[in-house]
Design a protein around this motif. Structure first.
Motif, PDB file in Angstrom:
ATOM      1  N   CYS A 178       2.335  53.496  96.432  1.00  0.00           N
ATOM      2  CA  CYS A 178       0.588  53.605  96.361  1.00  0.00           C
ATOM      3  C   CYS A 178       0.042  53.707  97.726  1.00  0.00           C
ATOM      4  CB  CYS A 178       0.510  52.471  96.090  1.00  0.00           C
ATOM      5  SG  CYS A 178       0.416  52.575  93.874  1.00  0.00           S
ATOM      6  N   GLU A 179       0.591  53.069  99.149  1.00  0.00           N
ATOM      7  CA  GLU A 179      -0.138  53.174 100.429  1.00  0.00           C
ATOM      8  C   GLU A 179       0.757  53.864 101.006  1.00  0.00           C
ATOM      9  OE1 GLU A 179      -0.809  49.127 101.445  1.00  0.00           O
ATOM     10  OE2 GLU A 179      -2.135  49.626 100.661  1.00  0.00           O
ATOM     11  N   VAL A 180       1.324  55.260 100.816  1.00  0.00           N
ATOM     12  CA  VAL A 180       2.275  56.043 101.989  1.00  0.00           C
ATOM     13  C   VAL A 180       2.170  57.456 101.735  1.00  0.00           C
ATOM     14  CG1 VAL A 180       4.448  54.346 102.193  1.00  0.00           C
ATOM     15  CG2 VAL A 180       4.456  56.538 100.246  1.00  0.00           C
ATOM     16  N   GLY A 181       1.848  58.652 102.258  1.00  0.00           N
ATOM     17  CA  GLY A 181       1.513  59.936 102.081  1.00  0.00           C
ATOM     18  C   GLY A 181      -0.093  60.107 101.949  1.00  0.00           C
ATOM     19  N   MET A 182      -0.469  61.087 100.456  1.00  0.00           N
ATOM     20  CA  MET A 182      -1.593  61.804 100.731  1.00  0.00           C
ATOM     21  C   MET A 182      -1.900  60.652  99.734  1.00  0.00           C
ATOM     22  SD  MET A 182      -0.832  65.899 100.120  1.00  0.00           S
ATOM     23  CE  MET A 182      -2.814  65.883  98.791  1.00  0.00           C
ATOM     24  N   PRO A 183      -3.636  60.797  99.334  1.00  0.00           N
ATOM     25  CA  PRO A 183      -3.912  59.784  98.641  1.00  0.00           C
ATOM     26  C   PRO A 183      -4.015  60.723  96.858  1.00  0.00           C
ATOM     27  CG  PRO A 183      -5.754  60.649  99.934  1.00  0.00           C
ATOM     28  CD  PRO A 183      -4.170  61.388 100.536  1.00  0.00           C
ATOM     29  N   ARG A 184      -4.682  59.703  96.010  1.00  0.00           N
ATOM     30  CA  ARG A 184      -4.736  60.604  94.445  1.00  0.00           C
ATOM     31  C   ARG A 184      -5.783  61.350  94.522  1.00  0.00           C
ATOM     32  NH1 ARG A 184      -4.762  56.527  91.500  1.00  0.00           N
ATOM     33  NH2 ARG A 184      -6.964  57.485  90.866  1.00  0.00           N
ATOM     34  N   VAL A 185      -5.710  62.258  94.704  1.00  0.00           N
ATOM     35  CA  VAL A 185      -6.607  64.094  94.570  1.00  0.00           C
ATOM     36  C   VAL A 185      -6.851  63.203  92.833  1.00  0.00           C
ATOM     37  CG1 VAL A 185      -7.821  66.014  94.232  1.00  0.00           C
ATOM     38  CG2 VAL A 185      -5.606  64.757  96.216  1.00  0.00           C
ATOM     39  N   ASP A 186      -8.509  62.798  92.702  1.00  0.00           N
ATOM     40  CA  ASP A 186      -8.994  63.000  90.926  1.00  0.00           C
ATOM     41  C   ASP A 186      -9.590  64.010  90.930  1.00  0.00           C
ATOM     42  OD1 ASP A 186      -7.761  60.340  90.985  1.00  0.00           O
ATOM     43  OD2 ASP A 186      -9.391  59.686  92.613  1.00  0.00           O
ATOM     44  N   SER A 187     -10.639  65.015  92.056  1.00  0.00           N
ATOM     45  CA  SER A 187     -10.931  66.018  91.555  1.00  0.00           C
ATOM     46  C   SER A 187     -11.295  66.837  92.877  1.00  0.00           C
ATOM     47  CB  SER A 187     -12.437  65.728  90.960  1.00  0.00           C
ATOM     48  OG  SER A 187     -13.096  65.376  91.385  1.00  0.00           O
ATOM     49  N   GLY A 188     -11.661  68.287  92.092  1.00  0.00           N
ATOM     50  CA  GLY A 188     -11.743  68.939  93.369  1.00  0.00           C
ATOM     51  C   GLY A 188     -11.215  70.698  93.296  1.00  0.00           C
ATOM     52  N   ARG A 189     -12.258  71.320  93.386  1.00  0.00           N
ATOM     53  CA  ARG A 189     -11.252  72.942  93.495  1.00  0.00           C
ATOM     54  C   ARG A 189     -11.623  73.726  94.347  1.00  0.00           C
ATOM     55  NH1 ARG A 189     -12.236  74.774  87.649  1.00  0.00           N
ATOM     56  NH2 ARG A 189     -12.423  72.736  86.579  1.00  0.00           N
ATOM     57  N   LEU A 190     -10.388  74.671  94.989  1.00  0.00           N
ATOM     58  CA  LEU A 190     -10.181  75.414  96.387  1.00  0.00           C
ATOM     59  C   LEU A 190     -10.230  76.591  95.603  1.00  0.00           C
ATOM     60  CD1 LEU A 190      -9.056  75.273  99.105  1.00  0.00           C
ATOM     61  CD2 LEU A 190      -6.635  75.857  97.678  1.00  0.00           C
ATOM     62  N   ASN A 191     -11.294  76.791  96.949  1.00  0.00           N
ATOM     63  CA  ASN A 191     -10.639  79.129  96.763  1.00  0.00           C
ATOM     64  C   ASN A 191     -10.808  78.560  98.236  1.00  0.00           C
ATOM     65  OD1 ASN A 191     -12.848  79.771  93.878  1.00  0.00           O
ATOM     66  ND2 ASN A 191     -13.892  78.113  94.816  1.00  0.00           N
ATOM     67  N   GLY A 192      -9.563  79.634  98.452  1.00  0.00           N
ATOM     68  CA  GLY A 192      -9.185  79.752  99.778  1.00  0.00           C
ATOM     69  C   GLY A 192      -8.790  81.506  99.713  1.00  0.00           C
ATOM     70  N   ARG A 193      -8.094  81.356 101.546  1.00  0.00           N
ATOM     71  CA  ARG A 193      -8.484  83.056 101.459  1.00  0.00           C
ATOM     72  C   ARG A 193      -6.696  82.629 102.645  1.00  0.00           C
ATOM     73  NH1 ARG A 193     -12.506  87.273 102.637  1.00  0.00           N
ATOM     74  NH2 ARG A 193     -13.156  86.034 104.262  1.00  0.00           N
ATOM     75  N   LEU A 194      -5.899  83.454 102.863  1.00  0.00           N
ATOM     76  CA  LEU A 194      -4.690  83.205 103.604  1.00  0.00           C
ATOM     77  C   LEU A 194      -4.297  84.572 103.943  1.00  0.00           C
ATOM     78  CD1 LEU A 194      -2.979  80.494 105.371  1.00  0.00           C
ATOM     79  CD2 LEU A 194      -1.391  80.950 102.909  1.00  0.00           C
ATOM     80  N   TRP A 195      -3.923  84.329 105.181  1.00  0.00           N
ATOM     81  CA  TRP A 195      -3.130  85.854 105.888  1.00  0.00           C
ATOM     82  C   TRP A 195      -1.758  85.202 106.745  1.00  0.00           C
ATOM     83  CZ3 TRP A 195      -8.178  84.922 105.633  1.00  0.00           C
ATOM     84  CH2 TRP A 195      -8.818  85.860 105.307  1.00  0.00           C
ATOM     85  N   LEU A 196      -0.939  85.703 106.788  1.00  0.00           N
ATOM     86  CA  LEU A 196       0.394  85.375 107.383  1.00  0.00           C
ATOM     87  C   LEU A 196       0.703  87.017 108.135  1.00  0.00           C
ATOM     88  CD1 LEU A 196       0.293  84.182 104.639  1.00  0.00           C
ATOM     89  CD2 LEU A 196       2.294  81.772 105.493  1.00  0.00           C
ATOM     90  N   ASP A 197       1.405  86.567 109.313  1.00  0.00           N
ATOM     91  CA  ASP A 197       1.776  87.882 109.950  1.00  0.00           C
ATOM     92  C   ASP A 197       4.024  87.381 110.277  1.00  0.00           C
ATOM     93  OD1 ASP A 197       0.000  89.526 109.994  1.00  0.00           O
ATOM     94  OD2 ASP A 197      -1.048  88.094 110.419  1.00  0.00           O
ATOM     95  N   TRP A 198       4.292  88.018 110.215  1.00  0.00           N
ATOM     96  CA  TRP A 198       5.910  87.880 110.684  1.00  0.00           C
ATOM     97  C   TRP A 198       6.205  89.194 111.945  1.00  0.00           C
ATOM     98  CZ3 TRP A 198       4.542  86.194 106.126  1.00  0.00           C
ATOM     99  CH2 TRP A 198       4.819  85.451 105.814  1.00  0.00           C
ATOM    100  N   ARG A 199       6.779  89.022 113.000  1.00  0.00           N
ATOM    101  CA  ARG A 199       7.080  90.341 113.616  1.00  0.00           C
ATOM    102  C   ARG A 199       8.761  89.729 113.892  1.00  0.00           C
ATOM    103  NH1 ARG A 199       4.252  89.305 117.648  1.00  0.00           N
ATOM    104  NH2 ARG A 199       2.266  90.713 116.820  1.00  0.00           N
ATOM    105  N   ASP A 200       9.644  90.321 114.145  1.00  0.00           N
ATOM    106  CA  ASP A 200      11.260  90.438 114.169  1.00  0.00           C
ATOM    107  C   ASP A 200      11.432  89.357 113.447  1.00  0.00           C
ATOM    108  OD1 ASP A 200      11.151  92.021 115.786  1.00  0.00           O
ATOM    109  OD2 ASP A 200      10.413  91.537 117.448  1.00  0.00           O
ATOM    110  N   SER A 201      11.471  89.135 112.128  1.00  0.00           N
ATOM    111  CA  SER A 201      11.303  87.612 111.644  1.00  0.00           C
ATOM    112  C   SER A 201      11.219  86.558 111.702  1.00  0.00           C
ATOM    113  CB  SER A 201      13.062  88.005 111.199  1.00  0.00           C
ATOM    114  OG  SER A 201      14.035  89.054 110.615  1.00  0.00           O
ATOM    115  N   GLN A 202      10.317  86.593 112.719  1.00  0.00           N
ATOM    116  CA  GLN A 202       9.624  85.424 112.548  1.00  0.00           C
ATOM    117  C   GLN A 202       8.434  85.461 112.789  1.00  0.00           C
ATOM    118  OE1 GLN A 202       9.486  84.553 116.860  1.00  0.00           O
ATOM    119  NE2 GLN A 202      10.775  82.989 117.391  1.00  0.00           N
ATOM    120  N   LEU A 203       7.673  84.462 112.631  1.00  0.00           N
ATOM    121  CA  LEU A 203       5.942  83.820 111.464  1.00  0.00           C
ATOM    122  C   LEU A 203       5.492  84.325 112.675  1.00  0.00           C
ATOM    123  CD1 LEU A 203       3.931  83.445 109.534  1.00  0.00           C
ATOM    124  CD2 LEU A 203       4.702  81.257 110.379  1.00  0.00           C
ATOM    125  N   GLN A 204       4.239  85.095 112.966  1.00  0.00           N
ATOM    126  CA  GLN A 204       3.261  84.821 114.689  1.00  0.00           C
ATOM    127  C   GLN A 204       2.472  84.250 114.539  1.00  0.00           C
ATOM    128  OE1 GLN A 204       4.657  85.734 117.770  1.00  0.00           O
ATOM    129  NE2 GLN A 204       6.660  86.094 116.694  1.00  0.00           N
TER     130      GLN A 204
END
Length: 218
Positions: free
Chosen positions: A131-157
């Motif tokens: 109960c007192e470790v890690g994240m709290p319990r999420v009771d409600s919430g809605r997520l809208n998001g956008r994520l961009w990722l770029d790799w070069r020579d197999s390494q995250l940049q």
């Protein structure tokens, strides 16, 4: 079991692989369904469609995916890259109206002990220590998001995240019968950018917005 056939090793050059990729040209997958089970036996379903273009040196793809229970809206993704030893890859993912309580529960179901301890939240397994470790319990919430990722020579940049969470409510359950703690926000949004540099990495945050339930701006 049937007897295993013998296998003769054969060297394959990258040029041969390029020839095969060039012949593929356009590839599409429509309404494919993947079902998988968590360690407790509960089944989840992933439905996705994908279209890709390939040639000797480059590829690009886009599509949609929907994981049962998380959202009625399809996740959208796109990517492009270059084949070879000096490969470059760029990916983009957009999620809409993801239900955060279900996201937390799903991660907890599939994660091992380390993931479950990090998620915390007293998920109802009668273990008060969680109960007192890690994240709290999420009771409600809605997520809208956008994520961009770029790799070069197999390494995250680089990683860029734009996230907007509406109607967020969380609870930190008390250990062994104490007072629990709750927090609620109408909105939390931000843009985060992480990038690799010569001597380490940089992290920047912009457009941070926190709006409590009572409407006061912070």
């Amino acid at each position: 079991l049937e007897p295993r056939p013998g296998v003769t090793g054969q060297r394959v050059s990258w040029a041969q692989v390029e020839d095969q990729l060039a012949r593929l040209g356009h590839v599409s997958v429509r309404n494919a369904v993947v079902e998988f089970r968590d360690p407790a036996g509960q089944t989840d379903r992933l439905t996705f469609s994908l279209a890709a273009e390939l040639d000797r040196s480059h590829w690009r793809a886009s599509g949609t995916a929907r994981l049962s229970g998380l959202s009625e809206e399809a996740m959208r993704f796109a990517g492009s890259g270059r084949f070879g030893e000096q490969s470059d890859v760029s990916l983009f993912v957009r999620v809409s109206d993801w239900r955060l309580p279900e996201v937390q529960r799903t991660l907890g179901r599939y994660g091992g002990p380390t993931v479950q301890r990090s998620l915390g939240g007293c998920p109802g397994d009668n273990d008060p220590i969680r109960c007192e470790v890690g994240m709290p319990r999420v009771d409600s919430g809605r997520l809208n998001g956008r994520l961009w990722l770029d790799w070069r020579d197999s390494q995250l940049q680089g990683i860029t995240l734009q996230a907007d969470v509406q109607d967020l409510a969380v609870t930190r359950e008390a250990l062994l019968g104490g007072m629990s703690q709750q927090a609620a926000l109408n909105e939390v949004s931000t843009t985060l950018a992480w990038s690799r540099v010569a001597d380490g990495w940089d992290l920047n945050a912009e457009d941070v917005r926190i709006r409590p339930v009572e409407g006061a701006m912070l």
